[in-house]
Design a protein around this motif. Structure first.
Motif, short mmCIF file in Angstrom:
data_model
loop_
_atom_site.label_atom_id
_atom_site.label_comp_id
_atom_site.label_asym_id
_atom_site.label_seq_id
_atom_site.Cartn_x
_atom_site.Cartn_y
_atom_site.Cartn_z
N ARG A 1 -13.45 0.31 -5.15
CA ARG A 1 -13.10 -0.04 -6.53
C ARG A 1 -12.84 1.18 -7.40
O ARG A 1 -12.20 1.07 -8.43
N ILE B 1 -3.61 -1.32 -2.12
CA ILE B 1 -4.16 -2.30 -1.20
C ILE B 1 -3.09 -3.34 -0.88
O ILE B 1 -2.12 -3.50 -1.62
N HIS B 2 -3.26 -3.98 0.25
CA HIS B 2 -2.37 -5.08 0.59
C HIS B 2 -3.18 -6.27 1.09
O HIS B 2 -4.28 -6.11 1.61
N ALA C 1 -10.14 -11.01 1.85
CA ALA C 1 -11.37 -11.52 1.26
C ALA C 1 -11.82 -12.78 1.98
O ALA C 1 -13.01 -12.95 2.27
N LYS D 1 -4.95 -8.72 -0.32
CA LYS D 1 -6.33 -8.75 -0.77
C LYS D 1 -6.97 -10.12 -0.52
O LYS D 1 -8.11 -10.21 -0.06
N ARG D 2 -6.21 -11.18 -0.82
CA ARG D 2 -6.80 -12.51 -0.73
C ARG D 2 -7.13 -12.87 0.73
O ARG D 2 -8.23 -13.34 1.02
N THR E 1 -7.80 -4.12 3.73
CA THR E 1 -6.95 -4.07 2.54
C THR E 1 -6.36 -2.70 2.25
O THR E 1 -5.26 -2.62 1.73
N GLN E 2 -7.08 -1.64 2.56
CA GLN E 2 -6.63 -0.33 2.09
C GLN E 2 -5.35 0.11 2.80
O GLN E 2 -5.22 -0.07 4.01
N THR F 1 -3.73 1.11 -7.50
CA THR F 1 -4.19 0.22 -6.44
C THR F 1 -3.33 0.50 -5.22
O THR F 1 -2.11 0.58 -5.32
#
Lengths: 101, 186
Positions: free
Chosen positions: B22, B87-88, B94, B90-91, A23-24, B85
């Protein structure tokens, strides 16, 4: 304490690190994710040595290997970030990919 | 006693690992990662690898100190004064991570692990050293070469002016083009 619990801890660390690495956007944060993943590998290797074959030193050698991989990843990662930042003033993966085109 | 130690370190390792991604502040994220990796070192010590546990503690402490410097150099918002934030996807990530964890967990519990064979030698560190300088010499030499290659390539990547900047594209310039004159014979 059992082999399964240690392996589970290693898997959890690996997955948290994988999440970060996926994600980062910042390259330095991405490298932190990779470090966490290698941390999981270290726990797994140490547990395998302790619970399966403590008489053979190979498990310890595996941990040495993972620790070295961590150090190399860090050094090369920072060198790449430095080179990238110097030539293009970027520190994010998406920006680096865009500018290539 | 060991169980309490294991669970404390394990929960702390995973929790601070999650907190790395986080925290808004880069410095906090770095020290959170340090906490997580120190807990990993604690688990390694708990498993009886005295030398390697201490090596991990020392290495990670210094590595994270260097990382904090790079963080502050390259990243916006090092102090975390404003929320951000970066981030790219995210879903998707996850889903992948939970999937990998479930897969690994199922594998861990279903795999027919072999029983413990033998017992650790009296001096674990001695055992490691004798192994690295004996049967595992090839591993050690490969690691040494990899470390050396890393030193060279990180210097090459990070340097501002290489020999092509100094001596021209064909390296045949009469004099090197240096911002400051001097040195041997120049």
């Amino acid at each position: 304490m059992s082999l399964e619990l240690f392996m589970l801890l290693g898997a959890a660390l690996l997955c948290v690190g994988l999440f970060g690495a996926l994600t980062q956007q910042s390259i330095v944060m991405l490298m932190m994710g990779l470090e966490l993943m290698l941390g999981g590998v270290i726990v797994g290797a140490a547990a395998a040595w302790h619970y399966i074959a403590p008489a053979a030193p190979d498990g310890q050698v595996l941990v040495v290997l993972a620790v070295t991989a961590m150090a190399l990843e860090m050094a090369i990662g920072f060198a790449v970030v430095t080179a990238l930042f110097r030539s293009r003033e970027v520190d994010m993966t998406d920006m680096a990919a865009e500018l290539k085109e | 006693m060991n169980d309490v130690l294991f669970w404390t370190l394990a929960v702390l390792a995973v929790a601070s690992g999650v907190m790395v991604f986080r925290f808004d502040s880069m410095a906090r994220a770095t020290f959170s990662l340090l906490t997580s990796l120190l807990c990993v070192a604690g688990e390694v010590l708990l498993l009886g690898m005295d030398y390697l546990g201490i090596v991990i503690v020392l290495m990670m402490t210094i590595e994270m100190a260097i990382m904090a410097v790079f963080m502050i150099m390259y990243m916006m918002n090092p102090a975390g004064l404003m929320p951000m934030t970066m981030i790219h996807n995210k879903r998707g990530a996850a889903v992948i991570c939970v999937g990998v964890f479930v897969l690994l967990a199922v594998g861990i519990f279903l795999a027919p692990w072999p029983g413990r064979r033998g017992k650790p030698p009296a001096d674990v560190t001695m055992d490691l050293g004798m192994s690295l300088m004996g049967p595992q010499m090839l591993t050690m030499m490969t690691l040494g070469m990899a470390l050396f290659a890393t030193i060279v390539s990180s210097v090459v990547l990070a340097t501002r002016r290489g020999r092509y900047d100094r001596l021209g594209d064909d390296l045949r310039a009469e004099r090197s083009d240096d911002p400051v004159r001097g040195g041997v014979g120049r």
